[in-house]
Design a protein around this motif. Structure first.
Motif, PDB file in Angstrom:
ATOM      1  N   TYR A 111      50.448  43.751 -30.489  1.00 42.37           N
ATOM      2  CA  TYR A 111      50.424  42.752 -31.536  1.00 42.37           C
ATOM      3  C   TYR A 111      50.855  41.398 -30.989  1.00 42.37           C
ATOM      4  O   TYR A 111      50.951  41.185 -29.802  1.00 42.37           O
ATOM      5  CB  TYR A 111      51.373  43.189 -32.658  1.00 42.37           C
ATOM      6  N   SER A 112      51.188  40.499 -31.888  1.00 40.76           N
ATOM      7  CA  SER A 112      51.725  39.196 -31.503  1.00 40.76           C
ATOM      8  C   SER A 112      53.095  39.391 -30.852  1.00 40.76           C
ATOM      9  O   SER A 112      53.714  40.443 -30.982  1.00 40.76           O
ATOM     10  CB  SER A 112      51.871  38.322 -32.744  1.00 40.76           C
ATOM     11  N   VAL A 113      53.572  38.362 -30.162  1.00 38.13           N
ATOM     12  CA  VAL A 113      54.834  38.468 -29.424  1.00 38.13           C
ATOM     13  C   VAL A 113      55.886  37.561 -30.053  1.00 38.13           C
ATOM     14  O   VAL A 113      55.592  36.421 -30.413  1.00 38.13           O
ATOM     15  CB  VAL A 113      54.620  38.069 -27.943  1.00 38.13           C
ATOM     16  N   LYS A 114      57.103  38.096 -30.181  1.00 37.75           N
ATOM     17  CA  LYS A 114      58.223  37.309 -30.690  1.00 37.75           C
ATOM     18  C   LYS A 114      59.402  37.455 -29.735  1.00 37.75           C
ATOM     19  O   LYS A 114      59.692  38.550 -29.255  1.00 37.75           O
ATOM     20  CB  LYS A 114      58.633  37.775 -32.089  1.00 37.75           C
ATOM     21  N   ILE A 115      60.076  36.338 -29.455  1.00 39.34           N
ATOM     22  CA  ILE A 115      61.242  36.331 -28.581  1.00 39.34           C
ATOM     23  C   ILE A 115      62.495  36.160 -29.432  1.00 39.34           C
ATOM     24  O   ILE A 115      62.561  35.262 -30.268  1.00 39.34           O
ATOM     25  CB  ILE A 115      61.165  35.176 -27.543  1.00 39.34           C
ATOM     26  N   VAL A 129      54.541  31.772 -26.756  1.00 39.81           N
ATOM     27  CA  VAL A 129      54.300  33.002 -27.518  1.00 39.81           C
ATOM     28  C   VAL A 129      54.047  32.670 -28.988  1.00 39.81           C
ATOM     29  O   VAL A 129      54.011  31.499 -29.366  1.00 39.81           O
ATOM     30  CB  VAL A 129      55.495  33.979 -27.381  1.00 39.81           C
ATOM     31  N   ASP A 130      53.890  33.724 -29.809  1.00 37.61           N
ATOM     32  CA  ASP A 130      53.554  33.534 -31.218  1.00 37.61           C
ATOM     33  C   ASP A 130      54.744  33.089 -32.057  1.00 37.61           C
ATOM     34  O   ASP A 130      54.590  32.308 -32.986  1.00 37.61           O
ATOM     35  CB  ASP A 130      52.970  34.830 -31.791  1.00 37.61           C
ATOM     36  N   LYS A 131      55.932  33.631 -31.757  1.00 38.61           N
ATOM     37  CA  LYS A 131      57.130  33.257 -32.513  1.00 38.61           C
ATOM     38  C   LYS A 131      58.349  33.303 -31.614  1.00 38.61           C
ATOM     39  O   LYS A 131      58.421  34.120 -30.699  1.00 38.61           O
ATOM     40  CB  LYS A 131      57.347  34.222 -33.687  1.00 38.61           C
ATOM     41  N   VAL A 132      59.320  32.430 -31.907  1.00 37.21           N
ATOM     42  CA  VAL A 132      60.593  32.397 -31.184  1.00 37.21           C
ATOM     43  C   VAL A 132      61.690  32.169 -32.208  1.00 37.21           C
ATOM     44  O   VAL A 132      61.569  31.289 -33.068  1.00 37.21           O
ATOM     45  CB  VAL A 132      60.610  31.262 -30.126  1.00 37.21           C
ATOM     46  N   SER A 133      62.768  32.956 -32.124  1.00 37.25           N
ATOM     47  CA  SER A 133      63.874  32.745 -33.053  1.00 37.25           C
ATOM     48  C   SER A 133      64.601  31.453 -32.687  1.00 37.25           C
ATOM     49  O   SER A 133      64.497  30.965 -31.553  1.00 37.25           O
ATOM     50  CB  SER A 133      64.847  33.937 -33.016  1.00 37.25           C
ATOM     51  N   ALA A 134      65.343  30.913 -33.638  1.00 33.24           N
ATOM     52  CA  ALA A 134      66.040  29.632 -33.431  1.00 33.24           C
ATOM     53  C   ALA A 134      67.063  29.749 -32.308  1.00 33.24           C
ATOM     54  O   ALA A 134      67.182  28.849 -31.469  1.00 33.24           O
ATOM     55  CB  ALA A 134      66.708  29.198 -34.730  1.00 33.24           C
ATOM     56  N   SER A 135      67.798  30.869 -32.254  1.00 30.23           N
ATOM     57  CA  SER A 135      68.818  31.035 -31.211  1.00 30.23           C
ATOM     58  C   SER A 135      68.167  31.162 -29.837  1.00 30.23           C
ATOM     59  O   SER A 135      68.682  30.629 -28.845  1.00 30.23           O
ATOM     60  CB  SER A 135      69.698  32.250 -31.504  1.00 30.23           C
ATOM     61  N   ALA A 136      67.021  31.859 -29.772  1.00 28.38           N
ATOM     62  CA  ALA A 136      66.311  32.007 -28.497  1.00 28.38           C
ATOM     63  C   ALA A 136      65.787  30.656 -28.027  1.00 28.38           C
ATOM     64  O   ALA A 136      65.898  30.312 -26.846  1.00 28.38           O
ATOM     65  CB  ALA A 136      65.163  33.002 -28.634  1.00 28.38           C
ATOM     66  N   THR A 148      56.764  26.717 -26.503  1.00 23.20           N
ATOM     67  CA  THR A 148      55.571  26.381 -27.270  1.00 23.20           C
ATOM     68  C   THR A 148      55.264  27.573 -28.170  1.00 23.20           C
ATOM     69  O   THR A 148      55.106  28.683 -27.664  1.00 23.20           O
ATOM     70  CB  THR A 148      54.358  26.138 -26.340  1.00 23.20           C
ATOM     71  N   VAL A 149      55.195  27.341 -29.471  1.00 21.82           N
ATOM     72  CA  VAL A 149      54.949  28.416 -30.423  1.00 21.82           C
ATOM     73  C   VAL A 149      53.528  28.288 -30.950  1.00 21.82           C
ATOM     74  O   VAL A 149      53.150  27.240 -31.476  1.00 21.82           O
ATOM     75  CB  VAL A 149      55.982  28.385 -31.570  1.00 21.82           C
ATOM     76  N   LYS A 150      52.744  29.349 -30.800  1.00 17.18           N
ATOM     77  CA  LYS A 150      51.327  29.319 -31.181  1.00 17.18           C
ATOM     78  C   LYS A 150      51.145  29.164 -32.687  1.00 17.18           C
ATOM     79  O   LYS A 150      50.266  28.457 -33.133  1.00 17.18           O
ATOM     80  CB  LYS A 150      50.624  30.579 -30.691  1.00 17.18           C
ATOM     81  N   ASP A 151      51.971  29.846 -33.493  1.00 11.45           N
ATOM     82  CA  ASP A 151      51.841  29.773 -34.953  1.00 11.45           C
ATOM     83  C   ASP A 151      52.014  28.346 -35.457  1.00 11.45           C
ATOM     84  O   ASP A 151      51.279  27.886 -36.314  1.00 11.45           O
ATOM     85  CB  ASP A 151      52.867  30.684 -35.632  1.00 11.45           C
ATOM     86  N   SER A 152      52.997  27.634 -34.898  1.00 16.15           N
ATOM     87  CA  SER A 152      53.255  26.261 -35.363  1.00 16.15           C
ATOM     88  C   SER A 152      52.114  25.332 -34.956  1.00 16.15           C
ATOM     89  O   SER A 152      51.798  24.376 -35.657  1.00 16.15           O
ATOM     90  CB  SER A 152      54.587  25.746 -34.821  1.00 16.15           C
ATOM     91  N   GLU A 153      51.460  25.615 -33.802  1.00 11.12           N
ATOM     92  CA  GLU A 153      50.315  24.805 -33.377  1.00 11.12           C
ATOM     93  C   GLU A 153      49.178  24.939 -34.383  1.00 11.12           C
ATOM     94  O   GLU A 153      48.548  23.968 -34.773  1.00 11.12           O
ATOM     95  CB  GLU A 153      49.826  25.251 -31.995  1.00 11.12           C
ATOM     96  N   LYS A 154      48.920  26.180 -34.810  1.00 13.83           N
ATOM     97  CA  LYS A 154      47.841  26.433 -35.773  1.00 13.83           C
ATOM     98  C   LYS A 154      48.127  25.732 -37.098  1.00 13.83           C
ATOM     99  O   LYS A 154      47.259  25.128 -37.696  1.00 13.83           O
ATOM    100  CB  LYS A 154      47.684  27.938 -36.002  1.00 13.83           C
ATOM    101  N   LYS A 155      49.385  25.835 -37.548  1.00 10.19           N
ATOM    102  CA  LYS A 155      49.750  25.228 -38.839  1.00 10.19           C
ATOM    103  C   LYS A 155      49.658  23.704 -38.783  1.00 10.19           C
ATOM    104  O   LYS A 155      49.214  23.076 -39.734  1.00 10.19           O
ATOM    105  CB  LYS A 155      51.172  25.676 -39.224  1.00 10.19           C
ATOM    106  N   SER A 156      50.071  23.128 -37.653  1.00 15.74           N
ATOM    107  CA  SER A 156      50.015  21.679 -37.553  1.00 15.74           C
ATOM    108  C   SER A 156      48.558  21.180 -37.482  1.00 15.74           C
ATOM    109  O   SER A 156      48.242  20.117 -37.988  1.00 15.74           O
ATOM    110  CB  SER A 156      50.798  21.205 -36.313  1.00 15.74           C
ATOM    111  N   GLU A 157      47.675  21.986 -36.879  1.00 12.69           N
ATOM    112  CA  GLU A 157      46.249  21.621 -36.831  1.00 12.69           C
ATOM    113  C   GLU A 157      45.637  21.685 -38.227  1.00 12.69           C
ATOM    114  O   GLU A 157      44.790  20.889 -38.600  1.00 12.69           O
ATOM    115  CB  GLU A 157      45.510  22.551 -35.879  1.00 12.69           C
ATOM    116  N   GLU A 158      46.066  22.700 -39.019  1.00 15.78           N
ATOM    117  CA  GLU A 158      45.527  22.870 -40.378  1.00 15.78           C
ATOM    118  C   GLU A 158      45.943  21.699 -41.274  1.00 15.78           C
ATOM    119  O   GLU A 158      45.194  21.304 -42.156  1.00 15.78           O
ATOM    120  CB  GLU A 158      46.021  24.187 -40.971  1.00 15.78           C
ATOM    121  N   LYS A 159      47.139  21.164 -41.054  1.00 12.70           N
ATOM    122  CA  LYS A 159      47.640  20.078 -41.890  1.00 12.70           C
ATOM    123  C   LYS A 159      46.865  18.781 -41.647  1.00 12.70           C
ATOM    124  O   LYS A 159      46.748  17.944 -42.513  1.00 12.70           O
ATOM    125  CB  LYS A 159      49.141  19.862 -41.636  1.00 12.70           C
ATOM    126  N   LYS A 160      46.365  18.593 -40.429  1.00 14.22           N
ATOM    127  CA  LYS A 160      45.673  17.349 -40.078  1.00 14.22           C
ATOM    128  C   LYS A 160      44.337  17.197 -40.735  1.00 14.22           C
ATOM    129  O   LYS A 160      43.669  17.879 -41.262  1.00 14.22           O
ATOM    130  CB  LYS A 160      45.463  17.271 -38.555  1.00 14.22           C
TER     131      LYS A 160
END
Length: 160
Positions: A111-115, A129-136, A148-160
């Motif tokens: 699946y997707s990867v989270k650190i 990766v797809d997600k990173v916790s705040a402490s990580a 670099t978080v992939k999910d946030s890249e997708k969301k920021s592209e959608e907002k534009k």
């Protein structure tokens, strides 16, 4: 039993003859042929379905099956702690789904990867990766790495 050969003969009593039922009353298994008298089980084709409760409303029909389930939309993540990444990666390497597959830490169909932030990081790493916790994220950046978080890249592209 001196002539017993285990290769050629089965031991005595291992192979029994099949009990032939319904072959007349003198056979001892005639008339009802061991099925008892009357009733559903005595008839040919007399079977019930799984969950049948003798005509009582079955449990699976008594319990309500309504509402929304989030199971179809659930996202699953392959989760890694910083301690695991510290052990497996060298200075200046990139942590991504592809490199995790190359190192044999996850399968290709994973699946997707989270650190997560458990453990300490002393190496400068680039994490993509797809997600990173705040402490990580804080620990990676403290060690001089980038996140670099992939999910946030997708969301920021959608907002534009």
């Amino acid at each position: 039993m001196a002539d017993y050969n285990p290769v050629l003969n089965a031991p005595e009593g291992a192979n029994k003859k099949d009990r032939r039922v319904g072959r007349g009353s003198s056979s001892g298994r005639g008339t009802t042929a061991g099925r008892g008298n009357k009733g559903q089980q005595s008839r040919s084709g007399g079977k019930t379905y799984i969950g049948f409760e003798g005509g009582q409303m079955p449990l699976y029909r008594r319990i309500a099956n309504r509402g929304f389930s989030n199971a179809l939309f659930k996202k699953e993540y392959a989760v890694f702690n910083l301690s695991e990444i510290e052990a497996k990666y060298g200075e200046g390497e990139t942590v991504s789904r592809e490199t995790l597959i190359d190192k044999g830490l996850i399968g290709k169909s994973a699946y997707s990867v989270k650190i997560l932030g458990d453990g300490e990081l002393t190496k400068k790493l680039s994490v993509n990766v797809d997600k990173v916790s705040a402490s990580a994220k804080a620990k990676i950046e403290k060690a001089g790495g980038t996140v670099t978080v992939k999910d946030s890249e997708k969301k920021s592209e959608e907002k534009k």
